[in-house]
Design an enzyme around this catalytic site. Structure first.
Site, PDB file in Angstrom:
ATOM      1  N   SER A 249       0.854  -1.199   0.000  1.00 51.46           N
ATOM      2  CA  SER A 249       0.000   0.000   0.000  1.00 51.46           C
ATOM      3  C   SER A 249       0.883   1.240   0.000  1.00 51.46           C
ATOM      4  CB  SER A 249      -0.841   0.032   1.284  1.00 51.46           C
ATOM      5  OG  SER A 249      -2.183  -0.196   1.031  1.00 51.46           O
TER       6      SER A 249
ATOM      7  N   CYS B 273      -9.969  -2.397  18.566  1.00 55.62           N
ATOM      8  CA  CYS B 273     -11.317  -2.138  19.048  1.00 55.62           C
ATOM      9  C   CYS B 273     -12.293  -2.817  18.103  1.00 55.62           C
ATOM     10  CB  CYS B 273     -11.542  -0.622  19.067  1.00 55.62           C
ATOM     11  SG  CYS B 273     -13.117  -0.200  19.760  1.00 55.62           S
TER      12      CYS B 273
HETATM   13  C1  LIG Z   1       0.784  -5.502   7.149  1.00 54.93           C
HETATM   14  C2  LIG Z   1      -0.411  -4.806   6.560  1.00 54.93           C
HETATM   15  N1  LIG Z   1      -1.096  -5.412   5.577  1.00 54.93           N
HETATM   16  C3  LIG Z   1      -2.147  -4.825   4.989  1.00 54.93           C
HETATM   17  C4  LIG Z   1      -2.587  -3.584   5.378  1.00 54.93           C
HETATM   18  C5  LIG Z   1      -3.785  -2.980   4.711  1.00 54.93           C
HETATM   19  O1  LIG Z   1      -3.450  -1.810   4.033  1.00 54.93           O
HETATM   20  P1  LIG Z   1      -4.599  -0.871   3.454  1.00 54.93           P
HETATM   21  O2  LIG Z   1      -5.475  -0.495   4.619  1.00 54.93           O
HETATM   22  O3  LIG Z   1      -3.870   0.288   2.889  1.00 54.93           O
HETATM   23  O4  LIG Z   1      -5.350  -1.643   2.434  1.00 54.93           O
HETATM   24  C6  LIG Z   1      -1.910  -2.921   6.412  1.00 54.93           C
HETATM   25  C7  LIG Z   1      -2.369  -1.605   6.901  1.00 54.93           C
HETATM   26  O5  LIG Z   1      -2.332  -1.324   8.079  1.00 54.93           O
HETATM   27  C8  LIG Z   1      -0.780  -3.543   7.003  1.00 54.93           C
HETATM   28  O6  LIG Z   1      -0.087  -2.954   7.978  1.00 54.93           O
END
Ligand SMILES: Cc1ncc(COP(=O)(O)O)c(C=O)c1O
Length: 380
Positions: A195, A321
């Site tokens: 992301s 939460c």
């Molecule tokens: C390890 C991990 N995977 C996936 C995500 C999901 O990312 P997004 O909310 O940008 O789709 C996050 C976001 O906190 C993450 O830290």
């Protein structure tokens, strides 16, 4: 907001100015549809192609192996639900909810899902991985760097093991990118999610990498975009921002890692010196350069987060939460912490714009607030 100290870069990061400049330019000037054949469309197509090359270069993959998605959640879901087969699906017990929820979805439909344990330091049980690989799984998915503790798995070793059995490996590299080398020419993973907003790019954009001849079914049908793998008109400005963020992540990595690690270590030393009864979570030798997870014994993490927020410091708790009630983090309990211990943890994560003076101020604020919260709870 200028006096505030933001130590929650694992939740999201501020945009790098070069990213916002490029996004503003694209939003203003590049309004064509990348699928259109006229000049306006071609200009938008060029923006998308350039970003794809930048993304591919960061990860050492071919541009055609990169599919833009609305972020890591979509990419993780696509990988887990798109790989066909009826063998077991293997994951670690410390995955992000965007992996865990599709795993539960698969389980509810009769698939066998095996979650491998981690040790006290948060590192994957590779003996258990080796054993389960004998059962010809359909897919192995492992988080590269943990979002809560920052623990970085030895992904090269894990990938070699999985590859040796010919099983596809998906890695959730969302937290690793920009803070650790993520080079698929060295780590033979087949699928990778990320992301942009975790490395100073925009929110709502990311990608799924699908390497070579791995078959993964599409999740969004309805257009020719992304080689028909992910239909829908592209988020051109978001993609442009992702491309610039990828370029910056690559160019600055060698300097960024020691810089962030220096700030993180200063934070830990400061806290250790100022507050009794602390414990650091995760293997300090195998942790992201920017992340510090700490247990403050006898303190409720969610209360501490709120009192720190009132003092101008943004951090997050080792708890989630759900429907209004606080649950201990599954990551910390998988590492052997009791629910009470997990509820007393904070995650502090440094990043762009953080300096030593801010770190020192954060230490003073935390020390003061922990003393206050502990005094309130102390038996009278
Ligand atoms: C390890 C991990 N995977 C996936 C995500 C999901 O990312 P997004 O909310 O940008 O789709 C996050 C976001 O906190 C993450 O830290």
């Amino acid at each position: 907001m200028s006096d505030r100290i933001y130590l929650d870069h694992n939740a999201t990061t501020p945009l790098h100015p070069a990213v916002s400049d490029e996004m503003a330019r694209v939003l203003r000037d590049v309004y064509g549809n990348p699928s259109s054949t006229h000049a306006e469309g071609a200009a938008a197509r060029r923006v998308v192609d350039t970003a794809r090359e930048q993304m591919a270069a960061l990860l050492s993959v071919a541009p055609r192996e990169v599919t833009f998605t609305a972020g890591a959640t979509e990419a993780n879901n696509t990988a887990l639900l798109g790989i066909e087969g009826d063998g077991p699906v293997i994951a670690s017990s410390v995955e992000h909810p965007s992996i865990e929820a599709p795993l539960v979805w698969l389980e509810e439909r009769g698939r066998r899902v095996v979650r491998l344990g981690v040790d006290e330091a948060g590192l994957l049980d590779q003996d258990a991985l080796e054993r389960i690989l004998e059962e010809s799984p359909t897919l192995v998915t492992i988080i590269w760097a943990n979002n809560e503790t920052g623990v970085v798995q030895p992904m090269g070793e894990i990938a070699e093991r999985v590859k040796a059995r010919g099983v596809p490996l998906h890695v959730d590299a969302t937290q690793a990118v920009g803070k650790a080398p993520v080079d698929l020419s060295r780590v033979p993973a087949d699928l990778l999610s990320l992301s942009a907003h975790k490395f100073n790019g925009p929110k709502g954009i990311g990608c799924l990498v699908v390497r070579g001849d791995v078959e993964c079914a599409p999740r969004a049908l309805g257009g020719p975009q992304e080689r028909r793998f992910r239909g829908g008109t592209e988020n051109v400005a978001g993609i442009a921002g992702l491309g610039v963020a990828a370029q910056l992540a690559m160019d600055g990595l060698d300097a960024r890692i020691p810089q962030y690690a220096g700030l993180r270590d200063r934070l830990w030393k400061g806290l250790e010196g100022a507050i009794p009864d602390l414990r650091r979570n995760g293997d300090p030798e195998a942790v992201l350069c920017n992340t510090l997870s700490v247990e403050f014994r006898g303190v409720a993490g969610d209360i501490l987060v709120q009192s720190l927020d009132l003092e101008g410091l943004a951090v997050s708790a080792g708890a989630a939460c759900h429907s209004g009630s606080i649950h201990p983090s599954h990551v910390l309990t998988a590492m052997g912490r009791s629910p009470e211990q997990a509820l007393g943890c904070l995650r502090l994560s440094v990043g762009l714009g953080i300096d030593e003076a801010q770190v020192d101020r954060a230490v003073a604020i935390i020390a003061e607030q922990v003393a206050k919260v502990r005094a309130l709870d102390a038996p009278r």
